[in-house]
Write a protein that holds these residues in place. Structure first.
Motif, short mmCIF file in Angstrom:
data_model
loop_
_atom_site.label_atom_id
_atom_site.label_comp_id
_atom_site.label_asym_id
_atom_site.label_seq_id
_atom_site.Cartn_x
_atom_site.Cartn_y
_atom_site.Cartn_z
N PHE A 114 43.62 40.55 43.44
CA PHE A 114 43.31 41.23 42.24
C PHE A 114 42.69 40.68 41.30
CE2 PHE A 114 46.70 43.06 45.10
CZ PHE A 114 46.24 44.46 45.20
N VAL A 115 41.94 41.05 40.46
CA VAL A 115 41.67 40.70 39.09
C VAL A 115 42.11 41.41 38.13
CG1 VAL A 115 39.38 40.08 37.71
CG2 VAL A 115 39.34 39.68 40.23
N GLU A 116 43.04 40.71 37.43
CA GLU A 116 43.74 41.46 36.36
C GLU A 116 43.34 41.03 34.71
OE1 GLU A 116 47.61 41.67 37.08
OE2 GLU A 116 47.72 42.91 38.77
N GLY A 117 43.51 42.01 33.91
CA GLY A 117 43.04 41.44 32.43
C GLY A 117 42.52 42.85 31.58
N PRO A 118 42.34 42.39 30.39
CA PRO A 118 42.56 41.11 29.61
C PRO A 118 43.93 40.95 29.19
CG PRO A 118 41.33 42.66 28.29
CD PRO A 118 41.72 43.50 29.49
N PHE A 119 44.33 39.67 29.14
CA PHE A 119 45.58 39.16 28.42
C PHE A 119 45.39 38.72 26.95
CE2 PHE A 119 46.25 39.80 33.10
CZ PHE A 119 47.26 40.68 33.11
N SER A 134 33.66 36.61 27.30
CA SER A 134 33.43 37.47 26.12
C SER A 134 33.34 38.94 26.42
CB SER A 134 32.46 37.28 25.06
OG SER A 134 31.38 37.05 25.90
N GLN A 135 32.92 39.29 27.80
CA GLN A 135 32.70 40.92 27.88
C GLN A 135 33.71 41.46 29.06
OE1 GLN A 135 28.76 41.67 29.22
NE2 GLN A 135 27.98 41.01 27.37
N ASN A 136 34.30 42.49 28.81
CA ASN A 136 35.27 43.05 29.71
C ASN A 136 34.63 44.11 30.73
OD1 ASN A 136 37.47 43.96 30.98
ND2 ASN A 136 38.03 45.47 29.03
N ASP A 137 33.91 43.72 31.77
CA ASP A 137 33.14 44.37 32.56
C ASP A 137 33.39 43.70 33.87
OD1 ASP A 137 31.47 42.38 32.14
OD2 ASP A 137 29.73 43.65 31.55
N GLU A 138 32.83 44.44 34.95
CA GLU A 138 32.91 44.10 36.38
C GLU A 138 31.92 43.11 36.78
OE1 GLU A 138 33.45 47.43 38.91
OE2 GLU A 138 35.43 48.04 37.92
N ALA A 139 30.75 43.48 35.98
CA ALA A 139 29.69 42.72 36.50
C ALA A 139 29.59 41.50 35.96
CB ALA A 139 28.40 43.09 35.73
N THR A 140 30.34 40.82 34.92
CA THR A 140 30.43 39.64 34.50
C THR A 140 31.75 38.91 35.35
OG1 THR A 140 29.94 40.26 32.21
CG2 THR A 140 31.31 38.32 32.56
N THR A 177 39.02 47.85 23.68
CA THR A 177 40.31 47.04 24.09
C THR A 177 40.50 46.27 23.23
OG1 THR A 177 39.92 48.11 26.09
CG2 THR A 177 41.55 46.53 25.85
N GLN A 178 39.74 45.22 23.23
CA GLN A 178 39.89 43.87 22.30
C GLN A 178 40.18 44.03 20.98
OE1 GLN A 178 36.86 41.20 23.39
NE2 GLN A 178 37.55 41.10 25.56
#
Length: 432
Positions: A297-302, A374-380, A410-411
């Motif tokens: 799993f990839v979790e975040g952002p923290f 710096s970007q909260n997306d799945e592509a990055t 979110t950020q």
């Protein structure tokens, strides 16, 4: 006889004071009756009358004490507004240390008596963060220099005992408390100013002594210090943050992508974010032993706070291994010679000793890697996983699921409310 002769004069004098007669009326009434008195007495009488005449003019020119108190209450708000307005007149783009010094100099030159200096200092303390001088020692010394010198110094033990000039001393303590909250250490100039303004036996001087006692003791107590000013490069900030989070000194930091801007064929500008990851050799071993049938799993952002700057990171983890699938590895006694990981001691137990211990073990699962972007997306984040596949070939056979907080802004929401729980509220799983 002289006392008896002067009695009518005193009675007429009291009548004149009560009725508010002028000096000329009093002369016309009294002088014909006492023309036979010596000239010395006549001169003393003129002095008394002159004194009465001046006191009457003084009462006309000066208002009643109740009027002064009522005007003082109105002027206190006026002073606050005026001093606050001095800083508000400065443009937001031009609010620097130089402009802050100019505002202080304008107040000092405006009135030699420094009237309203307490309100001005409080207004300056509130406006210091806007000018970016909340951590400048010279500015704090300049604010202390606004106080009048040698006026609030107690002259005897009674004045020291009854808190001589309490408002001024409280204002000086507030200046030192703001220095303490911002981590500013006073210097010798600060001490000399406090002695000159309040004296050695005063509350601001005691506050200064406490700061100088504790600040050197706690200055280097943090084993993981954070610099006062962070770098403007996001890659450097990400490297510093990941090194601070990682517990393994053998961890290696990899920059998968630097921030850049590309121009497409249609002329649009596309900004590529930075991607910085960290992984240790022990994490690579755990990932190599991972069961390919179980997803990661990839979790975040923290969030991670570095003084007043908040950055965000992501983790690659797996669920805990079920108890029936755990394989205990043989213990290597030479793994840690200084701190043994296992002790086989045959000690005799007493009747009062406990054999069983209530220890609660909570297994959250292994963490295989971390990254910052710096970007909260799945592509990055897919680019980060693709970069990890070079050193971890097992990721080509393991399904990867994303548990990201995809709410709007979110950020920004997390930065505005730092006291809230920052873990993601929603969960969405997709297979890459």
């Amino acid at each position: 006889m002289k006392c008896i002769n002067s009695l009518p004069k005193l009675l007429s004098l009291s009548v004149a004071v009560r009725s508010g007669w002028s000096a000329s009326q009093y002369n016309g009434l009294v002088l014909p009756h006492f023309s036979s008195q010596p000239s010395v007495f006549h001169q003393g009488q003129q002095q008394v009358l002159r004194h009465l005449h001046h006191t009457r003019v003084f009462n006309k020119s000066h208002p009643h004490p109740t009027e002064l108190t009522s005007k003082g209450d109105k002027n206190s708000d006026h002073f606050l507004f005026t001093h606050h307005d001095l800083f508000e007149k400065v443009d937001k783009e031009a609010r620097t240390k130089a402009t802050f010094n100019k505002v202080v100099e304008v107040f000092i030159k405006e009135d030699v008596r420094r009237r309203g200096h307490i309100e001005f200092i409080y207004a300056a303390l509130r406006k210091m963060p806007e000018f970016g001088v909340e951590k400048d020692l010279t500015i704090y010394n300049k604010l202390l220099d606004v106080f009048p010198k040698e006026v609030f110094v107690p002259r005897n033990f009674i004045q020291r005992m009854f808190n001589h000039y309490p408002r001024q001393q409280e204002c000086g303590v507030q200046v030192l408390e703001q220095m303490e909250n911002n981590g500013v250490t006073p210097n010798t100039e600060t001490k000399l100013l406090l002695i000159q303004i309040f004296g050695k036996k005063s509350h601001p001087m005691r506050k200064y002594q406490r700061i100088m006692y504790w600040f050197p003791k706690f200055k280097h107590v943090n084993p993981f210090p954070v610099p006062t000013e962070l770098s403007a490069d996001p890659v450097d900030v990400a490297r510093f943050s990941l090194t601070r989070i990682a517990n393994d000194l053998d961890s290696e930091i990899t920059v998968y992508q630097f921030p850049c801007t590309d121009i497409t064929e249609s002329g649009e500008e596309v900004t590529h974010p930075h991607i910085v990851g960290i992984q240790s050799p022990s994490q690579m071993e755990l990932l190599a032993k991972h069961n390919p049938s179980r997803p990661v799993f990839v979790e975040g952002p923290f969030p991670l706070w570095l003084r007043k700057t908040c950055v965000y990171y992501y983790i690659l983890r797996a669920d805990p291994v079920p108890p029936d699938q755990k394989v205990e590895e043989p213990y290597d006694p030479e793994r840690s010679l200084g701190y043994p990981l296992q002790l086989d001691l045959n000690l005799e137990l007493d009747f009062g000793d406990y054999v069983d211990f209530d220890v609660e073990d909570l297994d959250e699962g292994p963490v295989f890697a971390m990254c910052m972007t710096s970007q909260n997306d799945e592509a990055t984040l897919n680019q980060w996983i693709s970069g990890l596949q070079k050193n971890n070939p097992i990721l080509n056979r393991v399904p990867t699921l994303f548990r990201l907080d995809t709410s709007t802004n979110t950020q920004q929401r997390i930065a505005d409310t730092p006291s809230e729980n920052h873990r993601p509220h929603t969960e969405r799983e997709e297979t890459s």
